[in-house]
Design a protein around this motif. Structure first.
Motif, PDB file in Angstrom:
ATOM      1  N   VAL A 176      35.545  32.603  62.170  1.00 14.61           N
ATOM      2  CA  VAL A 176      35.103  33.862  61.569  1.00 14.61           C
ATOM      3  C   VAL A 176      35.164  33.782  60.046  1.00 14.61           C
ATOM      4  O   VAL A 176      34.213  34.170  59.346  1.00 14.61           O
ATOM      5  N   SER A 177      36.268  33.269  59.527  1.00 13.04           N
ATOM      6  CA  SER A 177      36.455  33.202  58.079  1.00 13.04           C
ATOM      7  C   SER A 177      35.402  32.327  57.414  1.00 13.04           C
ATOM      8  O   SER A 177      34.785  32.725  56.417  1.00 13.04           O
ATOM      9  N   VAL A 178      35.184  31.134  57.971  1.00 18.90           N
ATOM     10  CA  VAL A 178      34.230  30.206  57.355  1.00 18.90           C
ATOM     11  C   VAL A 178      32.801  30.715  57.519  1.00 18.90           C
ATOM     12  O   VAL A 178      31.968  30.541  56.621  1.00 18.90           O
ATOM     13  N   THR A 179      32.490  31.367  58.633  1.00 16.77           N
ATOM     14  CA  THR A 179      31.147  31.911  58.825  1.00 16.77           C
ATOM     15  C   THR A 179      30.847  32.985  57.786  1.00 16.77           C
ATOM     16  O   THR A 179      29.776  32.981  57.155  1.00 16.77           O
ATOM     17  N   VAL A 180      31.778  33.922  57.601  1.00 19.83           N
ATOM     18  CA  VAL A 180      31.593  34.971  56.601  1.00 19.83           C
ATOM     19  C   VAL A 180      31.466  34.359  55.205  1.00 19.83           C
ATOM     20  O   VAL A 180      30.573  34.729  54.421  1.00 19.83           O
ATOM     21  N   GLY A 181      32.339  33.406  54.894  1.00 18.95           N
ATOM     22  CA  GLY A 181      32.294  32.784  53.577  1.00 18.95           C
ATOM     23  C   GLY A 181      31.022  31.982  53.352  1.00 18.95           C
ATOM     24  O   GLY A 181      30.440  32.016  52.251  1.00 18.95           O
ATOM     25  N   ALA A 182      30.577  31.248  54.371  1.00 16.67           N
ATOM     26  CA  ALA A 182      29.372  30.437  54.230  1.00 16.67           C
ATOM     27  C   ALA A 182      28.141  31.312  54.012  1.00 16.67           C
ATOM     28  O   ALA A 182      27.286  31.006  53.166  1.00 16.67           O
ATOM     29  N   VAL A 183      28.038  32.413  54.745  1.00 18.43           N
ATOM     30  CA  VAL A 183      26.895  33.318  54.567  1.00 18.43           C
ATOM     31  C   VAL A 183      26.910  33.934  53.171  1.00 18.43           C
ATOM     32  O   VAL A 183      25.881  34.002  52.490  1.00 18.43           O
ATOM     33  N   ALA A 184      28.101  34.369  52.727  1.00 16.27           N
ATOM     34  CA  ALA A 184      28.195  34.970  51.393  1.00 16.27           C
ATOM     35  C   ALA A 184      27.884  33.946  50.309  1.00 16.27           C
ATOM     36  O   ALA A 184      27.143  34.242  49.353  1.00 16.27           O
ATOM     37  N   GLY A 185      28.432  32.747  50.420  1.00 18.84           N
ATOM     38  CA  GLY A 185      28.170  31.719  49.419  1.00 18.84           C
ATOM     39  C   GLY A 185      26.723  31.276  49.408  1.00 18.84           C
ATOM     40  O   GLY A 185      26.138  31.037  48.336  1.00 18.84           O
ATOM     41  N   LEU A 186      26.116  31.167  50.582  1.00 16.47           N
ATOM     42  CA  LEU A 186      24.708  30.783  50.654  1.00 16.47           C
ATOM     43  C   LEU A 186      23.824  31.853  50.035  1.00 16.47           C
ATOM     44  O   LEU A 186      22.881  31.543  49.283  1.00 16.47           O
ATOM     45  N   ALA A 187      24.129  33.116  50.324  1.00 13.44           N
ATOM     46  CA  ALA A 187      23.339  34.199  49.733  1.00 13.44           C
ATOM     47  C   ALA A 187      23.471  34.221  48.219  1.00 13.44           C
ATOM     48  O   ALA A 187      22.476  34.401  47.491  1.00 13.44           O
ATOM     49  N   ALA A 188      24.695  34.016  47.716  1.00 12.42           N
ATOM     50  CA  ALA A 188      24.900  34.018  46.267  1.00 12.42           C
ATOM     51  C   ALA A 188      24.150  32.872  45.600  1.00 12.42           C
ATOM     52  O   ALA A 188      23.512  33.055  44.553  1.00 12.42           O
ATOM     53  N   GLY A 189      24.208  31.683  46.201  1.00 11.62           N
ATOM     54  CA  GLY A 189      23.560  30.524  45.594  1.00 11.62           C
ATOM     55  C   GLY A 189      22.050  30.577  45.675  1.00 11.62           C
ATOM     56  O   GLY A 189      21.358  30.167  44.737  1.00 11.62           O
ATOM     57  N   VAL A 190      21.516  31.065  46.786  1.00 13.93           N
ATOM     58  CA  VAL A 190      20.067  31.083  46.973  1.00 13.93           C
ATOM     59  C   VAL A 190      19.420  32.223  46.193  1.00 13.93           C
ATOM     60  O   VAL A 190      18.408  32.039  45.520  1.00 13.93           O
ATOM     61  N   LEU A 191      20.006  33.416  46.268  1.00 11.71           N
ATOM     62  CA  LEU A 191      19.398  34.576  45.602  1.00 11.71           C
ATOM     63  C   LEU A 191      19.592  34.535  44.091  1.00 11.71           C
ATOM     64  O   LEU A 191      18.678  34.860  43.322  1.00 11.71           O
ATOM     65  N   GLY A 192      20.781  34.136  43.644  1.00 15.41           N
ATOM     66  CA  GLY A 192      21.055  34.072  42.219  1.00 15.41           C
ATOM     67  C   GLY A 192      20.983  35.435  41.554  1.00 15.41           C
ATOM     68  O   GLY A 192      20.948  36.479  42.210  1.00 15.41           O
ATOM     69  N   GLY A 193      20.985  35.433  40.245  1.00 14.93           N
ATOM     70  CA  GLY A 193      20.814  36.653  39.475  1.00 14.93           C
ATOM     71  C   GLY A 193      21.873  37.705  39.760  1.00 14.93           C
ATOM     72  O   GLY A 193      23.068  37.418  39.873  1.00 14.93           O
ATOM     73  N   ALA A 194      21.422  38.962  39.918  1.00 16.25           N
ATOM     74  CA  ALA A 194      22.335  40.085  40.120  1.00 16.25           C
ATOM     75  C   ALA A 194      23.089  39.949  41.445  1.00 16.25           C
ATOM     76  O   ALA A 194      24.273  40.287  41.523  1.00 16.25           O
ATOM     77  N   ALA A 195      22.410  39.456  42.494  1.00 18.39           N
ATOM     78  CA  ALA A 195      23.073  39.290  43.792  1.00 18.39           C
ATOM     79  C   ALA A 195      24.223  38.301  43.680  1.00 18.39           C
ATOM     80  O   ALA A 195      25.302  38.523  44.243  1.00 18.39           O
ATOM     81  N   ASP A 196      24.016  37.221  42.959  1.00 16.71           N
ATOM     82  CA  ASP A 196      25.066  36.223  42.763  1.00 16.71           C
ATOM     83  C   ASP A 196      26.257  36.832  42.029  1.00 16.71           C
ATOM     84  O   ASP A 196      27.417  36.646  42.421  1.00 16.71           O
ATOM     85  N   ARG A 197      25.988  37.596  40.986  1.00 15.46           N
ATOM     86  CA  ARG A 197      27.069  38.201  40.209  1.00 15.46           C
ATOM     87  C   ARG A 197      27.859  39.206  41.047  1.00 15.46           C
ATOM     88  O   ARG A 197      29.093  39.262  40.985  1.00 15.46           O
ATOM     89  N   VAL A 198      27.165  40.008  41.831  1.00 11.78           N
ATOM     90  CA  VAL A 198      27.851  41.012  42.657  1.00 11.78           C
ATOM     91  C   VAL A 198      28.726  40.333  43.710  1.00 11.78           C
ATOM     92  O   VAL A 198      29.895  40.698  43.901  1.00 11.78           O
ATOM     93  N   ILE A 199      28.170  39.338  44.388  1.00 14.85           N
ATOM     94  CA  ILE A 199      28.937  38.656  45.445  1.00 14.85           C
ATOM     95  C   ILE A 199      30.162  37.968  44.863  1.00 14.85           C
ATOM     96  O   ILE A 199      31.261  38.034  45.430  1.00 14.85           O
ATOM     97  N   MET A 200      30.018  37.321  43.732  1.00 12.73           N
ATOM     98  CA  MET A 200      31.154  36.607  43.146  1.00 12.73           C
ATOM     99  C   MET A 200      32.197  37.561  42.588  1.00 12.73           C
ATOM    100  O   MET A 200      33.389  37.241  42.568  1.00 12.73           O
ATOM    101  N   ARG A 201      31.782  38.760  42.133  1.00 12.74           N
ATOM    102  CA  ARG A 201      32.774  39.752  41.719  1.00 12.74           C
ATOM    103  C   ARG A 201      33.554  40.255  42.924  1.00 12.74           C
ATOM    104  O   ARG A 201      34.747  40.555  42.826  1.00 12.74           O
ATOM    105  N   VAL A 202      32.889  40.379  44.067  1.00 13.94           N
ATOM    106  CA  VAL A 202      33.593  40.755  45.297  1.00 13.94           C
ATOM    107  C   VAL A 202      34.585  39.660  45.676  1.00 13.94           C
ATOM    108  O   VAL A 202      35.729  39.938  46.079  1.00 13.94           O
ATOM    109  N   VAL A 203      34.171  38.407  45.532  1.00 17.84           N
ATOM    110  CA  VAL A 203      35.072  37.283  45.807  1.00 17.84           C
ATOM    111  C   VAL A 203      36.290  37.334  44.889  1.00 17.84           C
ATOM    112  O   VAL A 203      37.435  37.164  45.332  1.00 17.84           O
ATOM    113  N   ASP A 204      36.060  37.582  43.610  1.00 15.18           N
ATOM    114  CA  ASP A 204      37.176  37.679  42.663  1.00 15.18           C
ATOM    115  C   ASP A 204      38.101  38.840  43.020  1.00 15.18           C
ATOM    116  O   ASP A 204      39.324  38.736  42.885  1.00 15.18           O
ATOM    117  N   GLY A 205      37.516  39.950  43.485  1.00 18.65           N
ATOM    118  CA  GLY A 205      38.340  41.082  43.875  1.00 18.65           C
ATOM    119  C   GLY A 205      39.233  40.765  45.057  1.00 18.65           C
ATOM    120  O   GLY A 205      40.420  41.125  45.073  1.00 18.65           O
TER     121      GLY A 205
END
Length: 272
Positions: free
Chosen positions: A78-107
């Motif tokens: 479960v943990s790796v699936t959630v993380g892989a989807v979030a990381g893939l979305a951040a890397g592929v979409l880039g821009g504002a989506a990447d910044r939002v996802i990584m701020r959630v990760v930092d939080g």
């Protein structure tokens, strides 16, 4: 494979056979109470001794290891699936989506995992589902960072530029070019997460917040055995603790061998 790798693989195979075969072959109730045999030291009849109500510690360790391994595997998935989807979305979409996802990760990373896990478990009654949710929702950030980093590296590769120039859409690029490169990293992250999830479950159960007290798990057994330490009954906590360390060390050795095989340059540098 090195000798240590063979030993680690043998340990994992032996543990897997024990948790799969012993309950089916023995046909013994690990909850069977026998007050006449309470707090007996290790012997031929009870190799790991008995606990404060006469239950066989060896049998309960095997049942507890099975429960802890199953929860660790599911929680890691479960943990790796959630993380892989979030990381893939951040890397592929880039821009504002990447910044939002990584701020959630930092939080999520700014909050201690154990405290956040206790908060999640406290919302539910003690159960395997609560523990899986606790681990899955607190440890996905590592996989997210790994996957995002790999995706950003792949985006700079010439074959990805060629695929995009040839008219390939994002989904096709992800499916044909990103996923084949990401799967080994995701698999490695999953394997590394299993012992971490086992330790997390053990900590929660030891605190009385993980699995129900009647369910045999290594954390519950250590918690039960802690009450017997002052009476000199060391075996009730020692053997469950050892069976937490064994799979953790074995997996660490095999992962180290996996890394060396995947990166021959690093292996040659270590041998200098």
């Amino acid at each position: 494979m090195t000798r240590s790798s063979w030993i680690a693989a043998g340990v994992l195979v032996a543990l897997a056979l024990a948790v799969l075969l012993v309950p089916a072959v023995a046909q013994l109730d690990q909850q069977l109470v026998d007050l006449r045999s309470a707090n007996r030291a290790p012997s031929l009849a009870h190799p790991f001794g008995t606990d404060e109500v006469g239950r066989d510690v060896l049998l309960r360790v095997i049942y507890g290891l099975r429960v802890s391994l199953l929860i660790g595997l599911v929680a890691a998935l479960v943990s790796v699936t959630v993380g892989a989807v979030a990381g893939l979305a951040a890397g592929v979409l880039g821009g504002a989506a990447d910044r939002v996802i990584m701020r959630v990760v930092d939080g999520f990373n700014s909050v201690p995992h154990l405290l956040f896990g206790i908060f999640i478990v406290a919302l539910f009654s003690p159960s395997p589902t609560a523990v899986v949710a606790s681990v899955g929702l607190t440890h996905w950030t590592t996989a997210a960072r790994i996957v995002r980093s790999e995706v950003l590296t792949l985006r700079a590769r010439p074959f990805v530029d060629a695929a995009i120039s040839g008219g390939s859409g994002r989904l096709r690029v992800v499916r044909r070019h990103f996923l084949p490169h990401l799967l080994p990293h995701i698999a490695l992250a999953s394997v590394l997460m299993v012992p971490h999830a086992i330790w997390h479950e053990t900590a929660l159960s030891f605190l009385g917040l993980g699995l129900p007290p009647h369910l045999a798990s290594l954390g519950n057994m250590i918690n039960d055995g802690a009450r017997s330490l002052l009476a000199g009954n060391w075996w009730a906590s020692l053997f469950p603790g050892l069976f937490i360390l064994l799979p953790t060390l074995a997996i660490s050795v095999l992962v180290q061998h996996w890394r060396d095989r995947a990166n021959p340059r690093r292996r040659s540098e270590l041998q200098l």
